[in-house]
Motif scaffolding. Structure first.
Motif, mmCIF file in Angstrom:
data_model
loop_
_atom_site.group_PDB
_atom_site.id
_atom_site.type_symbol
_atom_site.label_atom_id
_atom_site.label_comp_id
_atom_site.label_asym_id
_atom_site.label_seq_id
_atom_site.Cartn_x
_atom_site.Cartn_y
_atom_site.Cartn_z
ATOM 1 N N ILE A 163 6.623 0.766 -9.269
ATOM 2 C CA ILE A 163 5.922 0.061 -8.202
ATOM 3 C C ILE A 163 6.260 -1.433 -8.276
ATOM 4 O O ILE A 163 6.248 -2.009 -9.361
ATOM 5 C CB ILE A 163 4.384 0.167 -8.361
ATOM 6 C CG1 ILE A 163 3.940 1.595 -8.682
ATOM 7 C CG2 ILE A 163 3.660 -0.402 -7.130
ATOM 8 C CD1 ILE A 163 4.165 2.618 -7.612
ATOM 9 N N VAL A 164 6.580 -2.039 -7.138
ATOM 10 C CA VAL A 164 6.728 -3.496 -7.086
ATOM 11 C C VAL A 164 5.889 -4.002 -5.915
ATOM 12 O O VAL A 164 6.102 -3.579 -4.777
ATOM 13 C CB VAL A 164 8.198 -3.915 -6.879
ATOM 14 C CG1 VAL A 164 8.305 -5.431 -6.757
ATOM 15 C CG2 VAL A 164 9.066 -3.414 -8.028
ATOM 16 N N GLY A 236 1.173 -9.858 7.935
ATOM 17 C CA GLY A 236 1.711 -8.513 7.997
ATOM 18 C C GLY A 236 1.796 -7.881 6.625
ATOM 19 O O GLY A 236 1.783 -8.578 5.608
ATOM 20 N N GLN A 237 1.825 -6.563 6.611
ATOM 21 C CA GLN A 237 2.029 -5.858 5.345
ATOM 22 C C GLN A 237 3.119 -4.805 5.525
ATOM 23 O O GLN A 237 3.266 -4.228 6.597
ATOM 24 C CB GLN A 237 0.734 -5.274 4.792
ATOM 25 C CG GLN A 237 -0.042 -4.376 5.734
ATOM 26 C CD GLN A 237 -1.334 -3.858 5.094
ATOM 27 O OE1 GLN A 237 -1.520 -3.962 3.897
ATOM 28 N NE2 GLN A 237 -2.208 -3.276 5.888
ATOM 29 N N ILE A 238 3.882 -4.602 4.468
ATOM 30 C CA ILE A 238 5.049 -3.720 4.545
ATOM 31 C C ILE A 238 5.025 -2.757 3.365
ATOM 32 O O ILE A 238 4.796 -3.171 2.225
ATOM 33 C CB ILE A 238 6.367 -4.538 4.499
ATOM 34 C CG1 ILE A 238 6.333 -5.705 5.506
ATOM 35 C CG2 ILE A 238 7.574 -3.639 4.752
ATOM 36 C CD1 ILE A 238 7.541 -6.634 5.413
ATOM 37 N N SER A 239 5.253 -1.499 3.669
ATOM 38 C CA SER A 239 5.347 -0.479 2.621
ATOM 39 C C SER A 239 6.780 0.030 2.591
ATOM 40 O O SER A 239 7.325 0.407 3.626
ATOM 41 C CB SER A 239 4.382 0.661 2.950
ATOM 42 O OG SER A 239 4.646 1.768 2.115
ATOM 43 N N VAL A 240 7.396 0.033 1.421
ATOM 44 C CA VAL A 240 8.813 0.379 1.325
ATOM 45 C C VAL A 240 9.011 1.463 0.272
ATOM 46 O O VAL A 240 8.408 1.407 -0.802
ATOM 47 C CB VAL A 240 9.666 -0.849 0.905
ATOM 48 C CG1 VAL A 240 11.145 -0.540 1.014
ATOM 49 C CG2 VAL A 240 9.312 -2.073 1.740
ATOM 50 N N LYS A 241 9.852 2.429 0.598
ATOM 51 C CA LYS A 241 10.270 3.384 -0.425
ATOM 52 C C LYS A 241 11.726 3.074 -0.730
ATOM 53 O O LYS A 241 12.564 3.047 0.171
ATOM 54 C CB LYS A 241 10.114 4.806 0.124
ATOM 55 C CG LYS A 241 10.511 5.893 -0.834
ATOM 56 C CD LYS A 241 9.385 6.210 -1.792
ATOM 57 C CE LYS A 241 9.810 7.254 -2.796
ATOM 58 N NZ LYS A 241 8.723 8.071 -3.268
ATOM 59 N N GLY A 248 7.497 -0.121 -2.836
ATOM 60 C CA GLY A 248 7.285 -1.558 -2.676
ATOM 61 C C GLY A 248 6.133 -1.825 -1.727
ATOM 62 O O GLY A 248 5.991 -1.146 -0.710
ATOM 63 N N ASN A 249 5.289 -2.793 -2.078
ATOM 64 C CA ASN A 249 4.173 -3.199 -1.221
ATOM 65 C C ASN A 249 4.288 -4.696 -0.993
ATOM 66 O O ASN A 249 4.354 -5.460 -1.953
ATOM 67 C CB ASN A 249 2.836 -2.930 -1.912
ATOM 68 C CG ASN A 249 2.670 -1.487 -2.337
ATOM 69 O OD1 ASN A 249 2.632 -0.592 -1.502
ATOM 70 N ND2 ASN A 249 2.577 -1.249 -3.639
#
Ligand SMILES: NC(=O)c1ccc[n+]([C@@H]2O[C@H](COP(=O)([O-])OP(=O)(O)OC[C@H]3O[C@@H](n4cnc5c(N)ncnc54)[C@H](O)[C@@H]3O)[C@@H](O)[C@H]2O)c1
Lengths: 346, 348
Positions: A163-164, A236-241, A248-249
């Motif tokens: 997790i980052v 804004g918020q971003i969720s990344v795989k 990633g959050n």
């Protein structure tokens, strides 16, 4: 090249279009570097100048004891200029990078590198074709705790990265002279997610050393009337795989809070440990505290020196055009997701 | 009604019923403990002796006794929905432990029962009654940070080593975000005074040793809220800390005028940055000025006795629970999930 004998000549193209933001004074702090020419580029989007004109450009040049050059192409033509400190609006960077690279100049470029993937690819091609060194100003990488984090991750101290989470949320509202406008949005490719989110995106990409696979984002305009009027997001918020499986959050934006500290933090969870860095950092490996420190380094200065050193030593760029492109890609996917409400697969 | 007659379900062991509900009830003058129920006869008899009240192993007794007005459900998760529905249908008030339900279908059945019942329902969302949450809520209601536009609740810890045969180890349990997520989602929604309308989540797992649950032990859940705000809830139980290290909790609420940060990590603190200046105090969320169970029970008692509006209406708890279920679903499918409006179904 021997840094004691060789002076790196710096040419400036672009003055005062990103607020009062500039890098040349930092580059010129390097003992081997000197600003030799300063020029504005033509047809600056007027709103970006925030009322400043030729007077202020002349003053800027005078700071480096040079006269303002009328035509930026004269800066590119000078033999004693080796490095261009490029500070044009992001929607135009590709054109100036192409010209500077063709003239054999190394380029120090502010973030975001460009507003579109097409422009980013043009930049990558131009740099590759000419063999110059281009660095993107992702200065957060030079904050001591994040650097230390990266070193420990790469050394395998926390095992595999899972997790980052990155917060890059500024405080105290927009700069005093700034007003949001359609022109700003077009020139910068978005609002605060493009502006500060690209730092967060770069930290995520750099720390994981992997590529994004899927991106989901939500954004809103909640703080400022002028942003609302132009449909420009301020949070804004971003969720990344990521390809390597890490999640990633990201939280990014520009808040009004009068807190003396921005909301800035990076957390990394690995299979063996946990690293958290804010202006203070806590590193714990297998349950044991290994480091706690306050961060005092001037990351922007360190970044500028590293660029000049890389040019002198012929090292690869510390933050290359490929890194710039990767951040543009992630942010573009975030905008795509926020617009459609769907995850974007890359 | 004089005092509210209470039955507590699940009171046959050393657990939340006997550890929190029964001790708290002693401090609730509006309620009178009258009956204990558990499937474990020996256990429930022993507790009943201690408290000097009746006991039963037959749930029907709870429903048919006229002197029982309120049923406090502290049985294991899979029984919450059916016992709530039965109690509501018997005209009882219900206080049900989290999670309210293990599926949206179960939630639906509860909502139908809540609509047709005379009884009031509350989820046991006691964390919003903790001192730090109430202090933060009061500050936000006063307008100290303007309108909340972003909220976050992060939890980091080691996963709880349930007994090997525990239901909570199974995939069927829905995992830790279903089991415990309500706490965090509820506190955020309470502080921000809004509810999620859409959820996107990702999950992962890492168990440092061979001891593991069948479910993922990390979940990151991003939501859009009804009022346009955004929120993020992260439950990270992958931490490699020594056993019994307390979980770290961090809360941030960003408002249009300021921010509020809370944390229970090494230096328990409460920071509010507002246009009026900044406050920085130490509030240990684990040391309560008043017991949160007592506070919730008393507030609920006033609703039951005086008809005052329910402080935690069913539609609110249902959306909070659905958020947790939707997060697990979203993490599985990779797609965002839109949530229902439970209020539209006539449930207050
Ligand atoms: N709000 C909180 O902070 C909190 C804390 C702990 C537990 N809980 C919730 O409370 C519930 C109970 O948790 P616990 O830790 O006390 O569990 P537990 O398993 O220790 O206790 C549950 C009790 O219910 C009994 N029981 C089993 N099946 C039953 C049935 N069909 N009808 C009646 N009783 C039955 C068991 O014999 C046991 O005595 C769980 O749903 C849990 O999620 C909430």
């Amino acid at each position: 090249m021997n840094p004691r004998e060789v002076t790196v000549g710096i040419g400036v193209i672009g003055i005062g279009v990103r607020g009062r933001h500039a890098h040349e004074h930092l580059l010129a702090e390097h003992p081997a570097a000197k600003v030799r020419a300063v020029a504005q580029y033509p047809n600056v989007t007027p709103e970006l100048l925030e009322g400043r004109g030729r007077d202020s450009w002349e003053k800027h040049a005078a700071r480096f004891s040079v006269k303002l050059t009328d035509d930026y192409r004269e800066v590119l033509a000078r033999d004693d200029v080796h490095v261009i400190s490029l500070m044009t609006e992001p929607s135009l960077t590709a054109k100036y990078v192409e010209e500077a690279a063709a003239a054999g100049k190394h380029i120090f470029l502010d973030k975001p590198m460009a507003t579109t993937m097409e422009d980013s690819e043009r930049i990558v091609r131009a740099v590759e074709a000419s063999g110059v060194t281009l660095m993107v100003a992702f200065n957060y990488r030079y904050a001591f705790p994040y650097r230390e984090m990266k070193r420990r991750i790469d050394a395998g101290e926390i095992g595999d990265l899972r997790i980052v989470s990155v917060d890059v949320c500024l405080n105290k509202g927009p700069l005093p002279e700034f007003t949001a406008s359609e022109s700003y949005r077009n020139a910068f490719g978005g609002g605060e997610v493009a502006n500060f989110g690209c730092y967060a995106a770069d930290l995520l990409l750099w720390l994981t050393g992997s590529q994004p696979r899927s991106v989901f984002a939500t954004m809103a305009t909640r703080f400022y009337e002028d942003y609302r009027a132009t449909g420009m997001e301020d949070i804004g918020q971003i969720s990344v795989k990521m390809e390597n499986g890490a999640i990633g959050n990201i939280l990014t934006g520009r808040t009004t809070t009068q807190s003396p500290w921005p909301i800035e933090a990076v957390e990394v969870v690995g299979t063996r440990g946990f690293l958290r860095a804010t202006p203070n950092c806590t590193f714990r490996i297998e349950g044991k505290q290994v480091l706690e420190t306050a961060y005092g380094t001037n990351r922007v200065q360190w970044m500028a020196f590293d660029f000049i050193d890389a040019v002198l030593e012929g090292r690869p760029s510390p933050v290359s055009e490929h890194d710039g492109l990767a951040a543009v890609q992630l942010i573009a996917a975030a905008y795509g997701s926020a617009e459609t409400g769907e995850p974007i697969y890359l | 009604m004089g005092r509210i007659g209470v039955a507590v379900i699940g009171a046959g062991g050393e657990n939340i019923a006997t550890g929190c509900h029964l001790p708290a009830l002693k401090h609730v003058p509006e309620m009178e403990l009258r009956l204990l129920h558990d499937v474990n006869e020996e256990g429930v008899r022993r507790t009943a002796q201690t408290y000097g009240v009746d006991w039963t192993t037959n749930f029907e007794d709870v429903l048919t006794r006229d002197d029982i007005d309120l049923v406090q459900i502290c049985s294991p998760d899979p029984f919450h929905a059916s016992q709530s529905v039965a109690a509501l249908d018997a005209g009882k008030h219900v206080l049900c432990q989290k999670p309210l339900a293990l599926s949206v279908e179960e939630l639906e059945s509860m909502s139908v029962a809540a609509v047709r019942s005379e009884g009031q329902f509350q989820g046991c969302q006691h964390r919003r009654y903790e001192a730090w949450a109430r202090a933060s809520h009061a500050a936000i209601q006063r307008g100290d940070i303007g309108e909340p536009v972003y909220g976050r609740f992060q939890v980091k810890g080691r996963f709880y080593p349930y007994p090997q045969d525990s239901f909570y180890r199974t995939a069927e349990s829905g995992g830790q975000f279903v089991h415990n997520g309500m706490h965090y989602v509820d506190v955020l929604c309470y502080l921000m005074d809004t509810l999620p309308v859409e959820v996107f989540a990702r999950s992962a797992r890492h168990y440092p040793t061979a001891d593991r649950l069948e479910s993922d032990n990390y979940l990151s859940c991003m939501t859009k809220m009804e009022n346009g705000a955004q929120a993020w809830i992260e439950l990270n139980l992958m931490m490699v800390d020594p056993p019994l290290t307390p979980a770290e909790e961090r809360v941030i609420i960003i408002g249009t005028q300021g921010t509020l940060r809370l944390g229970n990590e090494d230096n328990p603190n409460f920071e509010a940055f507002t246009p009026g200046g900044s406050v920085r105090t130490r509030v240990n969320p684990l040391i309560h000025v008043a017991n949160p169970f007592v506070l919730q029970f008393r507030e609920f008692a006033h609703t039951i006795l005086t008809g005052r509006p329910n402080a935690i209406p069913f539609h609110f708890s249902a959306r909070v629970m659905e958020t947790c279920l939707a997060a697990v679903e979203s993490a599985g499918t990779g797609e965002p999930v839109k949530l229902r409006d439970w209020l539209e179904r006539g449930v207050q």
